[in-house]
Design a protein around this motif. Structure first.
Motif, PDB file in Angstrom:
ATOM      1  N   THR A 199       0.282  31.592 -19.345  1.00 29.11           N
ATOM      2  CA  THR A 199      -1.167  31.729 -19.519  1.00 29.11           C
ATOM      3  C   THR A 199      -1.886  31.656 -18.178  1.00 29.11           C
ATOM      4  O   THR A 199      -2.803  32.436 -17.901  1.00 29.11           O
ATOM      5  N   LEU A 200      -1.454  30.733 -17.336  1.00 29.28           N
ATOM      6  CA  LEU A 200      -2.057  30.593 -16.012  1.00 29.28           C
ATOM      7  C   LEU A 200      -1.923  31.877 -15.203  1.00 29.28           C
ATOM      8  O   LEU A 200      -2.915  32.402 -14.679  1.00 29.28           O
ATOM      9  N   PHE A 201      -0.702  32.401 -15.106  1.00 30.29           N
ATOM     10  CA  PHE A 201      -0.490  33.589 -14.278  1.00 30.29           C
ATOM     11  C   PHE A 201      -1.048  34.852 -14.926  1.00 30.29           C
ATOM     12  O   PHE A 201      -1.404  35.802 -14.214  1.00 30.29           O
ATOM     13  N   ASN A 202      -1.157  34.863 -16.247  1.00 26.25           N
ATOM     14  CA  ASN A 202      -1.771  36.015 -16.905  1.00 26.25           C
ATOM     15  C   ASN A 202      -3.249  36.143 -16.580  1.00 26.25           C
ATOM     16  O   ASN A 202      -3.831  37.228 -16.726  1.00 26.25           O
ATOM     17  N   THR A 203      -3.887  35.056 -16.151  1.00 21.47           N
ATOM     18  CA  THR A 203      -5.283  35.149 -15.736  1.00 21.47           C
ATOM     19  C   THR A 203      -5.416  35.868 -14.390  1.00 21.47           C
ATOM     20  O   THR A 203      -6.527  36.201 -13.980  1.00 21.47           O
ATOM     21  N   MET A 204      -4.273  36.098 -13.732  1.00 24.74           N
ATOM     22  CA  MET A 204      -4.294  36.740 -12.411  1.00 24.74           C
ATOM     23  C   MET A 204      -3.441  38.006 -12.398  1.00 24.74           C
ATOM     24  O   MET A 204      -2.916  38.412 -11.368  1.00 24.74           O
ATOM     25  N   GLY A 205      -3.312  38.648 -13.565  1.00 24.02           N
ATOM     26  CA  GLY A 205      -2.539  39.881 -13.654  1.00 24.02           C
ATOM     27  C   GLY A 205      -1.694  39.897 -14.902  1.00 24.02           C
ATOM     28  O   GLY A 205      -2.090  39.400 -15.957  1.00 24.02           O
ATOM     29  N   GLN A 206      -0.492  40.457 -14.798  1.00 19.59           N
ATOM     30  CA  GLN A 206       0.454  40.491 -15.902  1.00 19.59           C
ATOM     31  C   GLN A 206       1.691  39.686 -15.535  1.00 19.59           C
ATOM     32  O   GLN A 206       2.094  39.636 -14.365  1.00 19.59           O
ATOM     33  N   THR A 207       2.304  39.069 -16.539  1.00 19.45           N
ATOM     34  CA  THR A 207       3.448  38.191 -16.311  1.00 19.45           C
ATOM     35  C   THR A 207       4.601  38.597 -17.207  1.00 19.45           C
ATOM     36  O   THR A 207       4.399  38.902 -18.391  1.00 19.45           O
ATOM     37  N   LEU A 208       5.792  38.581 -16.644  1.00 20.97           N
ATOM     38  CA  LEU A 208       6.998  38.899 -17.398  1.00 20.97           C
ATOM     39  C   LEU A 208       7.997  37.758 -17.266  1.00 20.97           C
ATOM     40  O   LEU A 208       8.340  37.346 -16.151  1.00 20.97           O
TER      41      LEU A 208
ATOM     42  N   LEU B 202      -6.907  32.050  -8.037  1.00 20.90           N
ATOM     43  CA  LEU B 202      -7.397  30.941  -8.853  1.00 20.90           C
ATOM     44  C   LEU B 202      -8.894  30.731  -8.653  1.00 20.90           C
ATOM     45  O   LEU B 202      -9.628  30.453  -9.603  1.00 20.90           O
ATOM     46  N   ILE B 203      -9.337  30.867  -7.419  1.00 21.77           N
ATOM     47  CA  ILE B 203     -10.755  30.690  -7.116  1.00 21.77           C
ATOM     48  C   ILE B 203     -11.592  31.788  -7.779  1.00 21.77           C
ATOM     49  O   ILE B 203     -12.660  31.519  -8.345  1.00 21.77           O
ATOM     50  N   LYS B 204     -11.113  33.029  -7.729  1.00 20.53           N
ATOM     51  CA  LYS B 204     -11.864  34.145  -8.306  1.00 20.53           C
ATOM     52  C   LYS B 204     -11.879  34.108  -9.828  1.00 20.53           C
ATOM     53  O   LYS B 204     -12.820  34.579 -10.459  1.00 20.53           O
ATOM     54  N   GLY B 205     -10.810  33.577 -10.414  1.00 23.38           N
ATOM     55  CA  GLY B 205     -10.748  33.484 -11.861  1.00 23.38           C
ATOM     56  C   GLY B 205     -11.604  32.335 -12.373  1.00 23.38           C
ATOM     57  O   GLY B 205     -12.163  31.557 -11.613  1.00 23.38           O
ATOM     58  N   ASP B 206     -11.704  32.250 -13.689  1.00 26.10           N
ATOM     59  CA  ASP B 206     -12.503  31.184 -14.289  1.00 26.10           C
ATOM     60  C   ASP B 206     -11.660  30.248 -15.151  1.00 26.10           C
ATOM     61  O   ASP B 206     -12.189  29.473 -15.949  1.00 26.10           O
ATOM     62  N   TYR B 207     -10.332  30.301 -14.965  1.00 33.80           N
ATOM     63  CA  TYR B 207      -9.439  29.482 -15.784  1.00 33.80           C
ATOM     64  C   TYR B 207      -9.324  28.059 -15.242  1.00 33.80           C
ATOM     65  O   TYR B 207      -9.206  27.095 -16.001  1.00 33.80           O
ATOM     66  N   ILE B 208      -9.356  27.924 -13.925  1.00 32.78           N
ATOM     67  CA  ILE B 208      -9.254  26.629 -13.255  1.00 32.78           C
ATOM     68  C   ILE B 208     -10.515  26.386 -12.437  1.00 32.78           C
ATOM     69  O   ILE B 208     -10.959  27.272 -11.693  1.00 32.78           O
ATOM     70  N   GLN B 209     -11.080  25.219 -12.565  1.00 34.38           N
ATOM     71  CA  GLN B 209     -12.244  24.867 -11.774  1.00 34.38           C
ATOM     72  C   GLN B 209     -11.840  24.630 -10.316  1.00 34.38           C
ATOM     73  O   GLN B 209     -10.746  24.116 -10.047  1.00 34.38           O
ATOM     74  N   ASN B 210     -12.702  24.987  -9.384  1.00 34.58           N
ATOM     75  CA  ASN B 210     -12.381  24.841  -7.966  1.00 34.58           C
ATOM     76  C   ASN B 210     -11.999  23.414  -7.593  1.00 34.58           C
ATOM     77  O   ASN B 210     -11.119  23.190  -6.767  1.00 34.58           O
TER      78      ASN B 210
END
Length: 262
Positions: A150-159, A19-27
């Motif tokens: 959408t949240l987890f797709n920002t950190m890889g792939q989701t099924l 989450l920190i490395k991504g830009d979807y959620i602010q720290n």
């Protein structure tokens, strides 16, 4: 959107790092709770909120992720039950083998449940490359599923899958990352026998695996069809493959996966 992660161990910590490395959620919208002061200090220095209180972490978050060892899930869920908002919040439980029926028993209030997902990522989520499995329980609305995917797709792939297949997903992707690393170790040791230094051998094997993945992604080929492209009749590749199969390579992989799913 505010996210809280209860339990910042190997997996919870990896989710927080992703989450920190991504830009979807602010720290400033990320919170972790953990009993270990050293762990809390680590995440505080990364710019997110860290607290020893699970209750404080759960309050006010849009999505509450409970990421603890399976035998601790009941204790943790019961400890935050009274502060959860069943109308406004979403619960994500990351713990292998914990059944939805048990979660309902622990959290149900007069037959009402908080919208809940069972979730199994892998530790590559820290590098935004997880393969994550999600099981939405009955109370989940379509827009909530879209939000969590959408949240987890920002950190890889989701099924999206069902509970029946979650154990299989766990062994194929969550345990599977360890199996892939074991191959890297074995091939690196082979590289040393072939004359490379250990670090060189590891880099060669990792780049080769990365290349194999990229080729399959780009071409859409079945792995066996891609193998045929580099397997010359009577050549060294087929000799190496056959030696591995004589030692039970494919069978060993399948047996390992099936053992992990039991």
């Amino acid at each position: 959107m505010k996210i809280s992660i209860i339990g910042a161990g190997a997996m919870g910590g990896a989710i927080a790092e992703g989450l920190i490395k991504g830009d979807y959620i602010q720290n400033e919208d990320i919170c972790v709770s953990d009993p270990c002061r050293q762990t809390r200090d680590k995440f505080s220095t990364l710019g997110i909120t860290a607290t020893p209180s699970n209750q404080l972490a759960a309050q006010g978050a849009d999505i509450v992720c409970v990421v603890v060892k399976p035998w601790l899930v009941e204790q943790v869920l019961k400890s935050i039950k009274d502060v959860l908002d069943y109308e406004q919040q979403i619960l994500v439980v990351v713990a292998a083998g914990v059944k939805s029926d048990s979660i309902r028993e622990w959290l149900s209030v007069d037959g009402k449940m908080i919208p809940t997902f069972l979730c199994i990522p892998n530790i590559a989520i820290a590098q935004l490359e997880s393969m994550t499995f999600l099981v939405p329980l009955a109370e989940v609305q379509a827009q909530q599923t879209e939000q969590v995917v959408t949240l987890f797709n920002t950190m890889g792939q989701t099924l999206i899958t069902d509970e029946q297949h979650l154990a299989a997903g766990t062994t194929l992707a969550s345990c599977g990352i360890a199996y892939a690393m074991r191959y890297i170790r074995a091939a690196s040791e082979g590289g040393v026998e072939l004359g490379f230094k250990a670090d060189q051998a590891k880099e060669i094997v990792m780049q080769t695996m990365l290349g194999a993945v990229k080729l399959l992604e780009a071409s859409g080929l079945h792995p066996e069809a891609a193998i045929d492209l580099v397997t010359t009749p009577g050549g060294v590749t087929i000799k190496g493959l056959n030696e591995m199969e004589h030692a039970g390579f494919t069978s060993a992989v399948i047996r390992g996966l099936k053992a992990g799913a039991k």
